[in-house]
Design a protein around this motif. Sequence first.
Motif, mmCIF file in Angstrom:
data_model
loop_
_atom_site.group_PDB
_atom_site.id
_atom_site.type_symbol
_atom_site.label_atom_id
_atom_site.label_comp_id
_atom_site.label_asym_id
_atom_site.label_seq_id
_atom_site.Cartn_x
_atom_site.Cartn_y
_atom_site.Cartn_z
ATOM 1 N N LYS A 67 0.378 2.019 -4.655
ATOM 2 C CA LYS A 67 1.195 1.177 -3.672
ATOM 3 C C LYS A 67 2.602 1.169 -4.063
ATOM 4 O O LYS A 67 3.036 1.126 -5.356
ATOM 5 C CB LYS A 67 0.714 -0.325 -3.537
ATOM 6 C CG LYS A 67 1.390 -1.124 -2.460
ATOM 7 C CD LYS A 67 0.757 -2.360 -2.447
ATOM 8 C CE LYS A 67 1.118 -3.252 -1.115
ATOM 9 N NZ LYS A 67 0.371 -4.446 -0.937
ATOM 10 N N GLY A 68 3.473 1.499 -2.975
ATOM 11 C CA GLY A 68 4.996 1.737 -3.239
ATOM 12 C C GLY A 68 5.488 3.186 -3.558
ATOM 13 O O GLY A 68 6.426 3.607 -3.331
ATOM 14 N N ARG A 69 4.421 4.029 -3.707
ATOM 15 C CA ARG A 69 4.711 5.349 -4.096
ATOM 16 C C ARG A 69 3.929 6.395 -3.059
ATOM 17 O O ARG A 69 4.601 7.423 -2.764
ATOM 18 C CB ARG A 69 4.132 5.773 -5.517
ATOM 19 C CG ARG A 69 4.801 5.012 -6.755
ATOM 20 C CD ARG A 69 4.272 5.594 -8.097
ATOM 21 N NE ARG A 69 2.790 5.453 -8.240
ATOM 22 C CZ ARG A 69 1.834 6.471 -8.199
ATOM 23 N NH1 ARG A 69 2.680 8.039 -8.667
ATOM 24 N NH2 ARG A 69 0.643 6.777 -8.664
ATOM 25 N N PHE A 70 2.906 5.923 -2.603
ATOM 26 C CA PHE A 70 2.040 6.837 -1.453
ATOM 27 C C PHE A 70 2.113 6.122 -0.113
ATOM 28 O O PHE A 70 2.230 5.019 -0.119
ATOM 29 C CB PHE A 70 0.587 6.772 -1.960
ATOM 30 C CG PHE A 70 0.219 7.601 -3.007
ATOM 31 C CD1 PHE A 70 1.445 8.270 -4.128
ATOM 32 C CD2 PHE A 70 -0.867 7.944 -3.348
ATOM 33 C CE1 PHE A 70 0.797 9.022 -5.015
ATOM 34 C CE2 PHE A 70 -1.239 8.783 -4.446
ATOM 35 C CZ PHE A 70 -0.547 9.325 -5.470
ATOM 36 N N THR A 71 2.221 6.957 0.818
ATOM 37 C CA THR A 71 2.177 6.493 2.119
ATOM 38 C C THR A 71 1.159 7.353 2.990
ATOM 39 O O THR A 71 1.163 8.400 3.153
ATOM 40 C CB THR A 71 3.476 6.689 2.840
ATOM 41 O OG1 THR A 71 4.532 6.183 2.046
ATOM 42 C CG2 THR A 71 3.686 5.944 4.228
ATOM 43 N N ILE A 72 0.224 6.683 3.627
ATOM 44 C CA ILE A 72 -0.589 7.026 4.492
ATOM 45 C C ILE A 72 -0.021 7.067 6.214
ATOM 46 O O ILE A 72 0.477 6.022 6.754
ATOM 47 C CB ILE A 72 -2.019 6.492 4.522
ATOM 48 C CG1 ILE A 72 -2.503 6.612 3.101
ATOM 49 C CG2 ILE A 72 -2.947 7.214 5.509
ATOM 50 C CD1 ILE A 72 -3.752 6.194 2.720
ATOM 51 N N SER A 73 -0.467 8.177 6.896
ATOM 52 C CA SER A 73 0.238 8.135 8.375
ATOM 53 C C SER A 73 -0.669 9.003 9.142
ATOM 54 O O SER A 73 -1.504 9.768 8.517
ATOM 55 C CB SER A 73 1.796 8.682 8.527
ATOM 56 O OG SER A 73 1.863 9.986 8.090
ATOM 57 N N ARG A 74 -0.613 8.928 10.117
ATOM 58 C CA ARG A 74 -1.324 9.827 11.084
ATOM 59 C C ARG A 74 -0.794 10.271 12.471
ATOM 60 O O ARG A 74 0.108 9.583 12.968
ATOM 61 C CB ARG A 74 -2.876 8.966 11.589
ATOM 62 C CG ARG A 74 -2.396 7.727 12.225
ATOM 63 C CD ARG A 74 -3.731 7.108 12.493
ATOM 64 N NE ARG A 74 -4.774 7.636 13.122
ATOM 65 C CZ ARG A 74 -6.070 7.403 13.202
ATOM 66 N NH1 ARG A 74 -6.602 6.233 12.386
ATOM 67 N NH2 ARG A 74 -7.084 7.682 13.934
ATOM 68 N N ASP A 75 -0.907 11.304 12.755
ATOM 69 C CA ASP A 75 -0.647 11.778 14.128
ATOM 70 C C ASP A 75 -1.928 12.067 15.027
ATOM 71 O O ASP A 75 -2.528 13.046 15.039
ATOM 72 C CB ASP A 75 0.009 13.135 14.157
ATOM 73 C CG ASP A 75 0.859 13.484 15.297
ATOM 74 O OD1 ASP A 75 0.520 13.169 16.474
ATOM 75 O OD2 ASP A 75 1.848 14.189 15.081
ATOM 76 N N ASP A 76 -2.106 11.104 16.184
ATOM 77 C CA ASP A 76 -3.356 11.289 17.009
ATOM 78 C C ASP A 76 -3.237 12.476 18.044
ATOM 79 O O ASP A 76 -4.464 12.709 18.436
ATOM 80 C CB ASP A 76 -3.560 9.925 17.535
ATOM 81 C CG ASP A 76 -4.010 8.685 16.774
ATOM 82 O OD1 ASP A 76 -4.013 7.724 17.245
ATOM 83 O OD2 ASP A 76 -4.300 8.846 15.615
ATOM 84 N N SER A 77 -1.962 12.743 18.198
ATOM 85 C CA SER A 77 -1.828 13.838 19.150
ATOM 86 C C SER A 77 -2.240 15.343 18.487
ATOM 87 O O SER A 77 -2.394 16.179 18.912
ATOM 88 C CB SER A 77 -0.327 14.025 19.659
ATOM 89 O OG SER A 77 0.321 14.218 18.667
ATOM 90 N N LYS A 78 -2.070 15.185 17.128
ATOM 91 C CA LYS A 78 -2.429 16.334 16.287
ATOM 92 C C LYS A 78 -3.836 16.174 15.521
ATOM 93 O O LYS A 78 -4.224 17.042 14.713
ATOM 94 C CB LYS A 78 -1.424 16.705 15.271
ATOM 95 C CG LYS A 78 -0.418 17.228 15.894
ATOM 96 C CD LYS A 78 0.749 17.397 14.838
ATOM 97 C CE LYS A 78 1.978 18.144 15.455
ATOM 98 N NZ LYS A 78 3.281 18.241 14.575
ATOM 99 N N ASP A 79 -4.557 14.934 15.811
ATOM 100 C CA ASP A 79 -5.669 14.752 15.095
ATOM 101 C C ASP A 79 -5.759 15.085 13.696
ATOM 102 O O ASP A 79 -6.599 15.743 13.119
ATOM 103 C CB ASP A 79 -7.054 15.708 15.693
ATOM 104 C CG ASP A 79 -7.450 15.363 17.020
ATOM 105 O OD1 ASP A 79 -8.170 15.989 17.512
ATOM 106 O OD2 ASP A 79 -6.865 14.214 17.600
#
Lengths: 122, 107
Positions: A67-79
Motif C-alpha cells: 500500500k502506497g507503493r503499488f497501484t492497480i488500474s484497468r482499461d476496460d476498452s483494452k481488456d
Amino acid sequence: EVQLVDSGGGLVQPGGSLRLSCAASGFTFSDHYMDWVRQAPGKGLEWVGRVRKKTKSYTTEYAASVKGRFTISRDDSKDSVYLQMNDLKTEDTAVYYCVRVGPSGSLSLDYWGQGTLVTVSS
Amino acid sequence: DIQMTQSPSSLSASVGDRVTITCRASQGIYNYLAWFQQKPGKAPKPLIYDASRLQSGVPSKFSGSGSGTDFTLTISSLQPEDFATYYCQQYNSFPLTFGPGTTVDIK
C-alpha cells in the motif's frame, strides 16, 4: 476460453519502478474484478490487491506490504489490468500473477495468468 | 488479518491413497474458502470454491468440506498427476490470505 496473459516483468534496481500488464480475453472483462497475487521464489502465495469494476467505481484494495507503493488500474476498452510498482524493494522479488475474480455471488479467484517474474536487485 | 494454517505441511502417499488436508482460519470465514493446486513452475489451479463447490472441469475425486474455521480437502484416489502443493485461501475479508501450503509427494 478464458485467457490472462501477464507481461512486463524484468530486473529492476531497488527504489525503481516497473509496470506489469495483463491482457484478458475469452470473457466480458468489464464484468469482473481483477486481482494480483505474487509468489516469492520458493515461497507461498501472497495477495497483492484488487481493482473492482466500473459499477463499483473502480475502487481498489491493497495488501499492507504494498500500500502506497503499488497501484492497480484497468482499461476496460483494452481488456487489460495493470500493476504499477514504485519504490521497489528486494522483498518484492516474485512471480506476479494476474487473477480474475469470479462472478458476483462467489468472489473466488477463478482464472490465473501464467505469471511474470520481477527481480529487484542491484 | 485472518491467518490461515494447514496441516500437514507435507505428506507422502501412494497412488490410489485417499488423502485429506486440513485448513484452519484464525476467525470465522463462513464458507468463503478456496483450494488451489500448484505444480512447480506453473500458476496455481483453482480446485474448490465456497468450501465445497468444484471449479469447472475439476474431477470429482476432489472434494471440499467445512465452514466457519475448519475445512478439509480430500482427494479420493491419488493419481500421479495429483502430486503437487495445495493451498487454501480465504476471501471473507481483506487482505485475502493463503495457507502456507501442503506438499503431496510420492511415497
